[in-house]
Design an enzyme around this catalytic site. Structure first.
Site, PDB file in Angstrom:
ATOM      1  N   CYS A 118       0.849  -1.188   0.000  1.00  0.00           N
ATOM      2  CA  CYS A 118       0.000   0.000   0.000  1.00  0.00           C
ATOM      3  C   CYS A 118       0.880   1.230   0.000  1.00  0.00           C
ATOM      4  CB  CYS A 118      -0.937   0.005   1.205  1.00  0.00           C
ATOM      5  SG  CYS A 118      -1.998   1.456   1.200  1.00  0.00           S
ATOM      6  N   ASP A 143     -10.184   3.623  -3.831  1.00  0.00           N
ATOM      7  CA  ASP A 143      -9.067   4.369  -3.266  1.00  0.00           C
ATOM      8  C   ASP A 143      -9.276   5.847  -3.555  1.00  0.00           C
ATOM      9  OD1 ASP A 143      -6.607   5.419  -2.439  1.00  0.00           O
ATOM     10  OD2 ASP A 143      -5.553   3.589  -3.018  1.00  0.00           O
TER      11      ASP A 143
END
Length: 345
Positions: free
Chosen positions: A91, A250
């Site tokens: 991430c 996201d």
């Protein structure tokens, strides 16, 4: 139902995407490697992920970090990444936030103007560089694990869309990458729900019909999501939407997604080594991406990509889970009252 649980946390965000860092109350994980600790978290402590990520403390777009013991020599910290469905392998937006957090927590000695250290993620070690001025952390950059193109021109038939062709690239996680225009959708004018539905359908189809293997680690071999892009030329900034896990959006441009996009563009001859490109997600806040060098320890054609961004604090506190609370360990909001009725039993 376990007894009373208390979990302390710090909330941050990077380009609008949340980063919930567990700072106390989580048990020590078993395993000599970070992937072994990830398996222990998934198999034996997943109720804690649900309690932090899902309602009533989180939401469908929540993202989290569990600090763990690093197994990579010299790493300042090991981390596991969590979301609404499970545990991701990489991430970027969380790594940017962690860069600032590590310096502020005193886990490394701050050095001005740039503090450098390594964070170990499930996909491998990440070299982090933090700009520091008068003790304050500004931009954070990290150099990726080897990033590469996994497959080109992957074609699937999607009901309502026909034959859709995408590329699959790896930037710490595997993504299908393609412009929204291949679905006949205008990236900027199409409702976000329609973009998410198209991206999710493509992810489902590729997962069902194609095996994806990482060259060295079986645990990393799965399609994490789909990234829809605009049609910007390589010399311009580009917008994209990353839909990952179970149709999670996201808010940021997605650090591992920017890494995968840069690896794909570099392999296609669209961007040369050293040239910086700007990417924006649905929040509008930017990340930068730059291919730094060839990755000698990766598969053929792999490169290292530097991604940069800024993170900010959002809050801190302690979560409490009471033994009698039937919803205390988290619940999905659901799409219908039929699902709520099933939960009640």
């Amino acid at each position: 139902m376990p007894g009373r649980i208390e979990l302390s946390f710090t909330d941050m965000h990077t380009a609008g995407e949340p980063v919930r860092i567990v700072t106390g109350g989580y048990p020590a994980l078993k395993g000599d490697t970070i992937l072994a600790q990830r398996r222990d978290a998934r198999d034996n402590h997943d109720h804690l992920r649900r309690a932090m990520m899902l309602e009533p403390r989180g939401h469908a777009g929540m993202y989290g970090v569990i600090p763990v013991r690093p197994s990579y020599p010299g790493a300042a910290l090991g981390v596991l990444f969590t979301h609404n469905e499970g545990y991701s392998t990489m991430c970027g937006h969380a790594t940017v936030a962690l860069g600032r957090w590590v310096v502020e927590q005193g886990l490394v000695a701050p050095v001005e103007p740039v503090t450098r250290f390594v964070i170990e993620a499930p996909c491998g070690p990440l070299a982090v560089s933090c700009e520091v001025k008068d003790g304050v952390v500004g931009e954070v950059r990290f150099e990726s694990v080897p990033a590469f193109v996994h497959a080109r021109d992957v074609a699937v038939e999607l009901p309502g869309h026909g034959r859709i062709v995408s590329d699959i690239a790896y930037g710490g996680a595997f993504y299908a990458i393609l412009p929204a225009s291949r679905f006949g959708l205008d990236f900027f004018a199409t409702p976000v729900d329609d973009l998410v539905a198209a991206a999710g359908a493509l992810t489902d189809a590729i997962r069902a019909g194609m095996r994806i293997d990482h060259p060295t680690e079986p645990d990393l071999g799965f399609l994490y999501g789909t990234i829809l892009t605009d049609d910007a030329p390589p010399e311009a900034e580009s917008w994209n939407l990353c839909v990952f896990a179970e149709r999670q959006i996201d808010r940021s441009p997605t650090g591992s997604g920017v890494t995968a996009r840069m690896a794909l563009d570099h392999a296609s001859g669209r961007v040369e080594t050293g040239r910086k490109r700007v990417f924006r997600g649905i929040s509008g806040e930017p990340f930068t991406g730059r291919v730094t060098r060839r990755a000698e320890d990766g598969p053929e054609g792999a490169v290292r990509v530097e991604v940069g961004g800024r993170s900010f604090h959002a809050g801190r506190g302690v979560f409490v889970v009471e033994p009698a609370d039937r919803l205390g360990l988290g619940f999905d909001l659901g799409r219908s009252f039929a699902e709520a009725r099933e939960r009640v039993g």
